[in-house]
Design an enzyme around this catalytic site. Structure first.
Site, PDB file in Angstrom:
ATOM      1  CE1 TYR A   1      55.031  37.795  39.620  1.00 33.37           C
ATOM      2  CE2 TYR A   1      54.516  39.471  40.990  1.00 33.37           C
ATOM      3  CZ  TYR A   1      54.060  38.457  40.434  1.00 33.37           C
ATOM      4  OH  TYR A   1      53.279  37.925  41.426  1.00 33.37           O
TER       5      TYR A   1
ATOM      6  CB  SER B   1      44.259  37.293  38.218  1.00 29.63           C
ATOM      7  OG  SER B   1      45.250  37.730  38.390  1.00 29.63           O
ATOM      8  N   PRO B   2      42.056  39.713  40.536  1.00 23.99           N
ATOM      9  CG  PRO B   2      42.281  41.914  41.493  1.00 23.99           C
ATOM     10  CD  PRO B   2      43.155  41.223  41.286  1.00 23.99           C
ATOM     11  CG  LEU B   3      40.187  44.046  37.345  1.00 22.78           C
ATOM     12  CD1 LEU B   3      40.981  45.312  36.966  1.00 22.78           C
ATOM     13  CD2 LEU B   3      38.520  44.701  38.280  1.00 22.78           C
ATOM     14  N   GLY B   4      39.814  39.406  36.751  1.00 22.54           N
ATOM     15  CA  GLY B   4      40.285  38.207  35.289  1.00 22.54           C
ATOM     16  C   GLY B   4      41.180  38.263  34.312  1.00 22.54           C
TER      17      GLY B   4
ATOM     18  CG  HIS C   1      55.294  33.441  43.588  1.00 27.21           C
ATOM     19  ND1 HIS C   1      55.872  33.748  43.015  1.00 27.21           N
ATOM     20  CD2 HIS C   1      54.000  33.581  43.018  1.00 27.21           C
ATOM     21  CE1 HIS C   1      54.718  35.079  42.002  1.00 27.21           C
ATOM     22  NE2 HIS C   1      53.368  33.755  42.221  1.00 27.21           N
TER      23      HIS C   1
ATOM     24  CG  PHE D   1      37.732  38.064  29.943  1.00 25.76           C
ATOM     25  CD1 PHE D   1      38.505  37.960  28.098  1.00 25.76           C
ATOM     26  CD2 PHE D   1      36.346  37.789  29.992  1.00 25.76           C
ATOM     27  CE1 PHE D   1      37.991  37.176  27.684  1.00 25.76           C
ATOM     28  CE2 PHE D   1      35.637  37.940  29.043  1.00 25.76           C
ATOM     29  CZ  PHE D   1      36.303  36.935  27.961  1.00 25.76           C
TER      30      PHE D   1
END
Length: 337
Positions: free
Chosen positions: A65, A212-215, A133, A218
């Protein structure tokens, strides 16, 4: 709707069958340094300190990152509050100084050199949870995990994890050394882990850490077009943010938002609460660069969903499935290996 009750102790969950207890919701730090457009280090550090203040102790970073910048960002926080943090970082995605992706490397020598480099950037003497990763198809997983286990014996790492590993890889890895967690994408619009990967994790006593639990933001309803994102925002190249897929997925996000608002929640809180309801072995790590959003996300752990609402979510997803793959075609080849 988004207030956080400071007098309540923040819920904890255990990763795997090991002595690794973390906040029920963690904090993904990637977007503070890379992929999602410009960020401000001072603002990000304020978010990190606030996370610890409210009981979010599970911080997730990786050496890729910002090509090391994200680990360096965490160093001042860790210098002051290391004892409060359950620190997770990752190795294996090798990038050039300009950010270009070079290779995936799971060779034993690289495992150990990558760990030493992360320890130096983070300014710590150990990593609580060290993930591979991406799985290196050219190196037997036994060799990679064997080298990771050497790091545990050396005291540089406490627990081991994998990311985007498939069922057979998980079984082979766990035969070498206990695996505390699998990090993979899982959310209302990415549920492929439910068929084989999640059952395999449970059979092996491995926790699931959804990224990415919230897409990728999005599902919050805040993103209405890819053009509104920063020019260097990775999501512009994501198939779910493009063309006809975008319009279809906007309808999904709007339906999630309407259902959430009807139950006194934000769509982000519904999405996170839904994940938490899938099992006590699931610890999502949403990312944010804003204190207000951090509080909103954190409060989802105090909002258990009843059976009727869970059924309503399932009914919604049955008529509003996601459109598009979760990564561009080239990256799909490195998932669930």
């Amino acid at each position: 709707m988004t207030s956080l009750s400071s007098h309540r102790p923040y819920p904890r969950r255990r990763l795997g069958g090991q002595d690794l207890e973390v906040s029920a919701i963690g904090l993904g730090c990637m977007g503070m340094s890379d992929f999602y457009g410009p960020a401000d280090d001072a603002q990000s550090l304020a978010v990190l300190h606030h996370a610890l203040d409210i009981g979010i102790n599970f911080l997730d970073t990786a050496d890729m990152y910002g090509v090391g910048a994200n680990e360096r960002l965490l160093a001042p926080l860790l210098a002051a509050r290391r004892h409060e943090v359950v620190l997770a970082t990752k190795f294996g995605n090798v990038r050039a100084p300009d950010g270009a992706m070079l290779r995936i490397d799971g060779s034993p020598a690289y495992v150990k050199s990558a760990c030493d480099a992360s320890l130096q950037r983070l300014g710590v003497d150990h990593i609580d949870l060290y993930y591979q990763h991406r799985v290196d198809k050219s190196v037997p997983i036994e060799d990679t995990v064997g080298a990771m286990a050497d790091l545990v014996r050396a005291g540089k790492v406490r627990h081991l994890g994998l990311s985007e590993a498939g069922p057979e890889t998980l079984r082979r890895a766990a035969a070498v050394h206990p695996i505390a967690a699998l990090q993979t994408e899982y959310s209302l619009w990415t549920r492929d882990v439910e068929a084989q990967i999640l059952p395999t994790c449970r059979a092996l006593g491995i926790a699931l850490v959804p990224y990415s639990p919230l897409g990728r933001g999005f599902l919050t309803g805040a993103i209405r077009s890819a053009e509104a994102l920063a020019a260097n925002d990775w999501r512009r190249a994501n198939p779910r943010f493009q063309g006809d897929n975008l319009g279809h997925n906007l309808a999904l996000a709007d339906a999630v938002s309407a259902l959430a608002q009807g139950h006194g929640m934000t769509p982000a809180q519904l999405a996170l609460a839904w994940l938490l309801a899938q099992g006590d072995d699931i610890v999502p790590i949403p990312g944010t660069r804003r204190v207000q959003r951090l509080d909103e996300n954190a409060d989802a752990a105090h909002r258990p969903l009843n059976a009727a609402l869970l059924a309503a979510v399932e009914a919604l997803l049955a008529v509003q499935p996601v459109a598009g793959t979760r990564y561009p075609a080239a990256a799909l080849a490195n998932l669930n290996l």
